[in-house]
Design a protein around this motif. Structure first.
Motif, PDB file in Angstrom:
ATOM      1  N   LEU A  97       4.734  15.533  11.712  1.00 30.76           N
ATOM      2  CA  LEU A  97       4.448  16.388  12.856  1.00 30.76           C
ATOM      3  C   LEU A  97       4.745  15.657  14.163  1.00 30.76           C
ATOM      4  CD1 LEU A  97       3.319  19.108  13.821  1.00 30.76           C
ATOM      5  CD2 LEU A  97       1.036  18.063  13.818  1.00 30.76           C
ATOM      6  N   GLY A  98       4.407  14.358  14.214  1.00 29.55           N
ATOM      7  CA  GLY A  98       4.664  13.600  15.441  1.00 29.55           C
ATOM      8  C   GLY A  98       6.145  13.495  15.739  1.00 29.55           C
ATOM      9  N   LEU A  99       6.939  13.214  14.726  1.00 28.22           N
ATOM     10  CA  LEU A  99       8.381  13.081  14.930  1.00 28.22           C
ATOM     11  C   LEU A  99       8.995  14.405  15.371  1.00 28.22           C
ATOM     12  CD1 LEU A  99      10.383  10.744  14.637  1.00 28.22           C
ATOM     13  CD2 LEU A  99      10.881  11.551  12.328  1.00 28.22           C
ATOM     14  N   LEU A 100       8.579  15.497  14.735  1.00 31.02           N
ATOM     15  CA  LEU A 100       9.096  16.817  15.106  1.00 31.02           C
ATOM     16  C   LEU A 100       8.634  17.216  16.497  1.00 31.02           C
ATOM     17  CD1 LEU A 100       8.539  18.684  11.708  1.00 31.02           C
ATOM     18  CD2 LEU A 100      10.743  18.039  12.696  1.00 31.02           C
TER      19      LEU A 100
ATOM     20  N   LEU B 258       5.162  19.267   4.745  1.00 33.51           N
ATOM     21  CA  LEU B 258       5.567  20.439   5.521  1.00 33.51           C
ATOM     22  C   LEU B 258       4.413  21.420   5.676  1.00 33.51           C
ATOM     23  CD1 LEU B 258       9.196  21.115   4.202  1.00 33.51           C
ATOM     24  CD2 LEU B 258       8.502  20.113   6.392  1.00 33.51           C
ATOM     25  N   ALA B 259       3.574  21.551   4.641  1.00 34.89           N
ATOM     26  CA  ALA B 259       2.394  22.413   4.759  1.00 34.89           C
ATOM     27  C   ALA B 259       1.454  21.868   5.837  1.00 34.89           C
ATOM     28  CB  ALA B 259       1.685  22.518   3.415  1.00 34.89           C
ATOM     29  N   PHE B 260       1.264  20.542   5.845  1.00 35.85           N
ATOM     30  CA  PHE B 260       0.423  19.905   6.858  1.00 35.85           C
ATOM     31  C   PHE B 260       0.957  20.224   8.263  1.00 35.85           C
ATOM     32  CE2 PHE B 260      -0.680  16.489   9.711  1.00 35.85           C
ATOM     33  CZ  PHE B 260      -2.000  16.180   9.409  1.00 35.85           C
ATOM     34  N   ALA B 261       2.263  20.019   8.433  1.00 39.82           N
ATOM     35  CA  ALA B 261       2.854  20.270   9.743  1.00 39.82           C
ATOM     36  C   ALA B 261       2.819  21.768  10.081  1.00 39.82           C
ATOM     37  CB  ALA B 261       4.291  19.752   9.770  1.00 39.82           C
ATOM     38  N   GLY B 262       3.097  22.621   9.094  1.00 42.46           N
ATOM     39  CA  GLY B 262       3.145  24.053   9.344  1.00 42.46           C
ATOM     40  C   GLY B 262       1.841  24.617   9.847  1.00 42.46           C
ATOM     41  N   ARG B 263       0.715  24.055   9.392  1.00 40.13           N
ATOM     42  CA  ARG B 263      -0.588  24.538   9.848  1.00 40.13           C
ATOM     43  C   ARG B 263      -0.855  24.175  11.298  1.00 40.13           C
ATOM     44  NH1 ARG B 263      -1.990  22.961   4.521  1.00 40.13           N
ATOM     45  NH2 ARG B 263      -2.639  20.869   5.219  1.00 40.13           N
ATOM     46  N   ARG B 264      -0.054  23.275  11.869  1.00 39.06           N
ATOM     47  CA  ARG B 264      -0.342  22.744  13.206  1.00 39.06           C
ATOM     48  C   ARG B 264       0.800  23.007  14.191  1.00 39.06           C
ATOM     49  NH1 ARG B 264      -2.568  20.148   9.184  1.00 39.06           N
ATOM     50  NH2 ARG B 264      -4.662  19.222   9.401  1.00 39.06           N
TER      51      ARG B 264
ATOM     52  N   ALA C 140       0.831  -1.204   0.000  1.00 42.03           N
ATOM     53  CA  ALA C 140       0.000   0.000   0.000  1.00 42.03           C
ATOM     54  C   ALA C 140       0.867   1.257   0.000  1.00 42.03           C
ATOM     55  CB  ALA C 140      -0.912  -0.004   1.210  1.00 42.03           C
ATOM     56  N   THR C 141       0.482   2.240  -0.808  1.00 36.44           N
ATOM     57  CA  THR C 141       1.160   3.528  -0.813  1.00 36.44           C
ATOM     58  C   THR C 141       0.650   4.365   0.350  1.00 36.44           C
ATOM     59  OG1 THR C 141       1.341   3.476  -3.206  1.00 36.44           O
ATOM     60  CG2 THR C 141       1.588   5.625  -2.142  1.00 36.44           C
ATOM     61  N   PRO C 142       1.521   4.910   1.183  1.00 38.18           N
ATOM     62  CA  PRO C 142       1.037   5.674   2.333  1.00 38.18           C
ATOM     63  C   PRO C 142       0.315   6.939   1.895  1.00 38.18           C
ATOM     64  CG  PRO C 142       3.403   5.912   2.102  1.00 38.18           C
ATOM     65  CD  PRO C 142       2.972   4.854   1.119  1.00 38.18           C
ATOM     66  N   GLY C 143      -0.761   7.269   2.569  1.00 33.88           N
ATOM     67  CA  GLY C 143      -1.512   8.479   2.242  1.00 33.88           C
ATOM     68  C   GLY C 143      -0.829   9.722   2.771  1.00 33.88           C
ATOM     69  N   PRO C 144      -1.099  10.865   2.153  1.00 32.74           N
ATOM     70  CA  PRO C 144      -0.451  12.114   2.591  1.00 32.74           C
ATOM     71  C   PRO C 144      -0.816  12.498   4.011  1.00 32.74           C
ATOM     72  CG  PRO C 144      -2.166  12.520   0.947  1.00 32.74           C
ATOM     73  CD  PRO C 144      -1.948  11.054   0.979  1.00 32.74           C
ATOM     74  N   PHE C 145      -2.038  12.098   4.469  1.00 36.51           N
ATOM     75  CA  PHE C 145      -2.422  12.444   5.837  1.00 36.51           C
ATOM     76  C   PHE C 145      -1.500  11.767   6.842  1.00 36.51           C
ATOM     77  CE2 PHE C 145      -4.825  11.451   9.707  1.00 36.51           C
ATOM     78  CZ  PHE C 145      -5.132  12.733  10.139  1.00 36.51           C
ATOM     79  N   LEU C 146      -1.250  10.458   6.634  1.00 32.19           N
ATOM     80  CA  LEU C 146      -0.391   9.748   7.565  1.00 32.19           C
ATOM     81  C   LEU C 146       1.053  10.250   7.502  1.00 32.19           C
ATOM     82  CD1 LEU C 146      -1.661   6.074   7.212  1.00 32.19           C
ATOM     83  CD2 LEU C 146      -1.888   7.589   9.189  1.00 32.19           C
ATOM     84  N   ILE C 147       1.504  10.598   6.298  1.00 33.74           N
ATOM     85  CA  ILE C 147       2.868  11.142   6.179  1.00 33.74           C
ATOM     86  C   ILE C 147       2.969  12.453   6.941  1.00 33.74           C
ATOM     87  CG2 ILE C 147       4.570  12.094   4.571  1.00 33.74           C
ATOM     88  CD1 ILE C 147       4.411   9.114   4.363  1.00 33.74           C
ATOM     89  N   GLY C 148       1.986  13.337   6.750  1.00 34.15           N
ATOM     90  CA  GLY C 148       2.006  14.613   7.443  1.00 34.15           C
ATOM     91  C   GLY C 148       1.913  14.444   8.930  1.00 34.15           C
ATOM     92  N   LEU C 149       1.050  13.529   9.363  1.00 38.46           N
ATOM     93  CA  LEU C 149       0.882  13.311  10.790  1.00 38.46           C
ATOM     94  C   LEU C 149       2.145  12.717  11.400  1.00 38.46           C
ATOM     95  CD1 LEU C 149      -1.501  13.813  12.661  1.00 38.46           C
ATOM     96  CD2 LEU C 149      -2.143  11.408  12.426  1.00 38.46           C
ATOM     97  N   GLY C 150       2.792  11.790  10.651  1.00 36.00           N
ATOM     98  CA  GLY C 150       4.037  11.206  11.141  1.00 36.00           C
ATOM     99  C   GLY C 150       5.134  12.254  11.232  1.00 36.00           C
TER     100      GLY C 150
ATOM    101  N   TRP D 104      11.628  24.326  -5.294  1.00 33.42           N
ATOM    102  CA  TRP D 104      12.041  23.085  -5.959  1.00 33.42           C
ATOM    103  C   TRP D 104      11.874  21.844  -5.073  1.00 33.42           C
ATOM    104  CZ3 TRP D 104      16.674  26.387  -7.657  1.00 33.42           C
ATOM    105  CH2 TRP D 104      16.363  27.054  -8.859  1.00 33.42           C
ATOM    106  N   LEU D 105      11.171  21.999  -3.955  1.00 36.79           N
ATOM    107  CA  LEU D 105      10.858  20.815  -3.158  1.00 36.79           C
ATOM    108  C   LEU D 105       9.955  19.890  -3.968  1.00 36.79           C
ATOM    109  CD1 LEU D 105      10.010  22.227   0.392  1.00 36.79           C
ATOM    110  CD2 LEU D 105      12.021  20.860  -0.225  1.00 36.79           C
ATOM    111  N   ASP D 106      10.175  18.593  -3.800  1.00 31.93           N
ATOM    112  CA  ASP D 106       9.227  17.654  -4.411  1.00 31.93           C
ATOM    113  C   ASP D 106       7.862  17.854  -3.769  1.00 31.93           C
ATOM    114  OD1 ASP D 106       8.938  15.321  -2.168  1.00 31.93           O
ATOM    115  OD2 ASP D 106      10.983  16.172  -2.198  1.00 31.93           O
ATOM    116  N   ARG D 107       6.824  17.578  -4.532  1.00 35.60           N
ATOM    117  CA  ARG D 107       5.465  17.886  -4.070  1.00 35.60           C
ATOM    118  C   ARG D 107       5.083  17.161  -2.773  1.00 35.60           C
ATOM    119  NH1 ARG D 107       0.813  20.711  -5.928  1.00 35.60           N
ATOM    120  NH2 ARG D 107      -0.619  20.556  -4.181  1.00 35.60           N
ATOM    121  N   PRO D 108       5.366  15.867  -2.621  1.00 32.80           N
ATOM    122  CA  PRO D 108       5.002  15.203  -1.359  1.00 32.80           C
ATOM    123  C   PRO D 108       5.672  15.848  -0.138  1.00 32.80           C
ATOM    124  CG  PRO D 108       5.436  13.566  -3.040  1.00 32.80           C
ATOM    125  CD  PRO D 108       5.880  14.883  -3.603  1.00 32.80           C
ATOM    126  N   THR D 109       6.939  16.274  -0.280  1.00 28.57           N
ATOM    127  CA  THR D 109       7.605  16.957   0.838  1.00 28.57           C
ATOM    128  C   THR D 109       6.897  18.257   1.155  1.00 28.57           C
ATOM    129  OG1 THR D 109       9.772  15.995   0.412  1.00 28.57           O
ATOM    130  CG2 THR D 109       9.733  18.101   1.545  1.00 28.57           C
TER     131      THR D 109
END
Length: 894
Positions: A110-113, A140-146, A98-108, A131-136
């Motif tokens: 934020l959790g690690l940070l 970071l946008a997900f984490a930045g909002r929180r 399974a390809t990880p979803g962006p929500f779990l990546i963002g949450l992970g 020039w950041l790759d889109r998933p990165t």
């Protein structure tokens, strides 16, 4: 406020997290600001994690995020299983179907940070976020909002013209702009102190406050233009680093857009319609405004006023430099076709597209150069003639065009370019007229070279009257400045033999310079008969003629008009000639505001001899104001240049200035020692025309130092030489001399001399009249006629005060005190002291000129003008240009 925003976020990091987005063009200092943020964080004990976007990795998912979180990956197993598995899979640390979803990546993320920040605050920095790759970027946008509850500050830098998910984090946006002009100048000067002034101003203009460009452009110039001591090349080359920084965004745009930009980059402020038409010709398909939309969104261009205007000069330069030779030639040919109705611009593109000699284009370009000369665009004409010479096949034609280019460069005061162009003609076949033309262009020092004068006269053949008059003007100027009276008569005979109309402005100038005493009546008559209007050459010729025959009252308005027109056209050589004369004429008529501004500009304009003339004028102003240190310094500097050059007239002015300083302080014996040199044959400062201008001062000094008989003899000699209808200033000097001599002789003769001088000659200038009144008051007081002496002394005091001539006003006050009258001191209302350049700029601004108009007249950048006014407004206590005129106080207007 950019650094302050980051510092505030770091100071509050224990109570609230923050996301900050630094936005600006390439090279503006985003990386430097991130480095400063990291340094400040380290000082506060804040841990720093960093990542950067890379164009080569922009297609690799999570490349940027992995670089940021790599120091924390040993804690990834502490995360909840879904987040842990998502991150491990994203980073290739585990295999899963399974390809990880962006929500779990963002949450992970934020959790690690957050887990790391629980042990101490974090600063996250992101370079080149565009020039950041889109998933990165999404993570970071997900984490930045929180980040609010976390002890984390995220600072990302993104280049103008790019979209990014980071905008969605709701960051504090900090827009970075360029350095102010003066800060940019300081940076450039500190790193490249040896840059010539012209090159420095050009780099400042092209960099437009961009720090990277300020540091890189001079390095490219070192390799591109070795030995060019005055001006940079027409197109500044970019270093590879600048090319990458400013050309990268354009390279990412669609091909049709790149074509339009390439075409527009070859024509400054390119009109929209020709740009689109030419792009269509290049691509073989119609191009419309929709093809410019990507470049507008990328913030590379603006399209207002129906033009394509690049938002920074280096975007244009980078696009032009990135194009291949074939692409540039194709674009130039297309522009030439699209600009069919504009012959001047069309022919330039034809010339740029030429790959070898082309006589037709050379002829057309030479004609465009002549049209440019007629409208006063001297720099354009110079470039046109030089490019036409490169396209011409015939060596004789090439030689003439190179001489035309050299003449235009000479007019602009570009001595190094003149020498280079003249060297290129040495191996070409030049005819007699071309040899004469070359002689006129390269005419130089020393001035008292009589052989050179005769050679110029010999070359002045009637066949080409314009060239002949130019040669004779050069010869006549040598005669005046070197006091070559015999050779001057030869020049006059040659000029008269040309059969030129007696009203010709250049003929008047030749007569005045070559025979300023003998031909003064006819020159004055000619000056009355016609008005030159706005033609700069006519104004220049008439202004010089009026000055050298001593008609300072007529000369000053002509000189001021000439300065204005010559500035507008960039004719630095002529401007360098008239500025010292304007300054000296203004001194003689008592307009010290004009004198101050003109002498200051003259001391920075043209070749060393004319700069020395400006310093003498500045010394004359210092002498009237009693500034002994200024007089000594400026006259010594001028003398070092004038003596080896054989500039007798300038040396005479040096002695006249030193004498006036002594007179202002009442030191008559010292004044006599300085002034007598002007009258002694064989002395380097002996100059026949200058004697007429200095006779009044000499008579005063001599009469009060035991040399009255010598002064009487000198005056008698001059009156035999002076024509029947001298200029008003010459006449006033003669009357002033007679007053000084009479005042030390018979009382009745003195009374008659005062009545005549104040009745006939007092109108010459306010300064002269004030000095006559002072002399009259002193004479009356010495004869114990105290009550009678007070009126002329009061009038003299008030006139000197109004003119701003303190030492002479103090002399009048001392005399008044000796009569028993207490004399008030003048209260000065001017709140500040401005530099001469600031005064000049403020005067022009008060007259309603724009910054660009002032910059064009003073050969400065409009941003330099803005910088001066920025400093001057607080000095004057004003908030707008409309208030300047009232705020100038005692500073006279030019």
């Amino acid at each position: 406020m950019s650094a302050e925003t980051i510092i505030r976020a770091l100071d509050g990091i224990y109570t609230r997290g923050a996301a900050i987005l630094l936005r600006g063009p390439a090279g503006i200092g985003k990386s430097a600001l991130l480095a400063e943020a990291r340094r400040r964080a380290a000082e506060r004990g804040v841990r720093v994690l960093t990542t950067a976007g890379a164009r080569a990795e922009s297609g690799l998912p999570f490349a940027g995020l992995h670089r940021l979180l790599r120091p924390l990956l040993d804690r990834v197993d502490d995360l909840p299983a879904p987040q842990r598995d998502a991150l491990r899979t994203a980073f290739g640390m585990a295999e899963t179907v399974a390809t990880p979803g962006p929500f779990l990546i963002g949450l992970g993320t934020l959790g690690l940070l957050g887990a790391e920040a629980a042990g101490g605050p974090l600063l996250l920095t992101v370079e080149d976020a565009q020039w950041l790759d889109r998933p990165t970027a999404d993570a970071l946008a997900f984490a930045g909002r929180r980040l609010g509850p976390e002890a984390i500050v995220l600072v990302a830098a993104i280049r103008d013209g790019y979209e990014s998910p980071l905008w969605e984090a709701g960051p504090v946006e900090v827009r970075l702009g360029g350095l102010p002009r003066e800060a940019a100048r300081r940076l450039l000067t500190s790193r490249f102190p040896g840059l010539p002034p012209g090159v420095r101003e050009r780099v400042l203009d092209e960099a437009d406050g961009n720090p990277l460009a300020l540091l890189e452009l001079p390095q490219a110039l070192d390799h591109a233009a070795p030995g060019e001591e005055e001006t940079p090349p027409a197109r500044l080359p970019l270093t590879p680093r600048l090319q990458r920084a400013f050309g990268a965004r354009a390279a990412e745009l669609p091909a049709p857009t790149r074509t339009v930009l390439r075409v527009a980059a070859l024509e400054e402020d390119c009109p929209l319609a020709p740009a689109l038409a030419a792009a269509g010709i290049v691509d073989g398909a119609p191009r419309g405004v929709e093809h410019l939309a990507p470049a507008v969104r990328a913030e590379l261009i603006e399209t207002g006023d129906r033009t394509v205007r690049f938002r920074h000069p280096l975007y244009r330069a980078a696009i032009r430099q990135a194009a291949s030779l074939a692409e540039r030639h194709a674009a130039h040919r297309a522009l030439a076709e699209a600009l069919e109705g504009d012959p001047d611009r069309r022919v330039w593109h034809l010339a740029e597209a030429a790959v070898g000699p082309d006589e037709a284009v050379a002829a057309e370009l030479a004609e465009a150069g002549r049209r440019a000369l007629r409208r006063g665009a001297i720099g354009t004409a110079e470039a046109a003639f030089e490019r036409a010479a490169a396209l011409a096949r015939d060596p004789a034609r090439r030689g003439r065009l190179l001489l035309d280019a050299a003449a235009a460069a000479n007019d602009r005061g570009r001595g190094g370019t003149v020498l280079r162009l003249l060297r290129e003609t040495e191996h070409l076949e030049l005819g007699p007229e071309e040899h004469a033309y070359r002689m006129w262009i390269e005419d130089d020092l020393p001035l008292r070279d009589t052989g050179r004068v005769r050679a110029l006269v010999d070359e002045a053949r009637p066949g080409d009257r314009d060239l002949a008059l130019n040669l004779l003007m050069a010869a006549a100027a040598r005669c005046y400045w070197g006091d070559l009276r015999d050779e001057g008569r030869e020049v006059v005979r040659a000029a008269d033999a040309l059969g030129v109309a007696c009203r010709d402005d250049r003929l008047l100038c030749v007569h005045a310079l070559a025979a300023p005493i003998e031909r003064a009546p006819s020159v004055l008559c000619g000056l009355r008969q016609a008005v030159p209007g706005e033609d700069p050459t006519a104004l220049y010729s008439r202004a010089i003629a009026a000055f050298v025959v001593g008609a300072f009252d007529r000369a000053l308005p002509l000189l001021s008009a000439s300065v204005r027109r010559l500035r507008e056209q960039g004719r630095v050589r002529m401007l360098a000639h008239v500025l010292p004369m304007q300054a000296w004429a203004a001194l003689e008529v008592g307009d010290l505001g004009v004198a101050a501004a003109a002498s200051d500009e003259a001391s920075r304009t043209g070749r060393p001899l004319w700069q020395a003339a400006g310093r003498v004028a500045g010394a004359g102003l210092a002498a009237l104001r009693g500034d002994r240190t200024g007089v000594e310094r400026l006259t010594a500097e001028a003398e070092r240049v004038a003596l080896p050059a054989g500039a007798t007239a300038l040396l005479a002015l040096v002695q006249h200035t030193r004498g006036r300083l002594e007179l202002a302080e009442g030191r008559h014996a010292a004044a006599y020692e300085e002034l007598r040199r002007i009258f002694e044959p064989g002395d380097p400062a002996a100059h026949a025309p200058a004697r007429r201008h200095a006779i009044g001062d000499f008579a005063e000094a001599a009469a009060h130092s035991g040399h009255r008989d010598e002064a009487l003899a000198r005056l008698a000699e001059l009156e035999q030489d002076v024509p029947q209808a001298p200029a008003s200033w010459v006449h006033a000097q003669s009357l002033f001399a007679k007053v000084q001599l009479a005042a030390t002789g018979d009382g009745e003769a003195a009374e008659r001399a005062f009545r005549r001088a104040l009745g006939e000659g007092g109108q010459a200038t306010a300064l002269m009249r004030a000095r006559l009144l002072l002399t009259q008051g002193e004479w009356l007081r010495r004869r114990r006629r105290l009550i009678e002496s007070r009126a002329p002394l009061r009038a003299a005091r008030d006139a000197f005060d109004a003119l701003g001539i303190g030492p002479w006003a103090e002399r009048a006050r001392r005399e008044l005190r000796a009569t028993g009258e207490r004399s008030r001191r003048r209260e000065r209302h001017s709140p500040v002291e401005l530099t001469q350049q600031e005064l000049q700029i403020v005067q022009m601004a008060a007259q309603g000129l724009s910054n660009r108009e002032i910059a064009q007249r003073l050969y400065l950048s409009h941003r330099t003008i803005e910088s001066h006014l920025y400093r001057v407004f607080p000095k004057l206590g004003v908030a707008s240009r409309a208030e300047l005129a009232g705020a100038l106080g005692d500073h006279p207007s030019s």
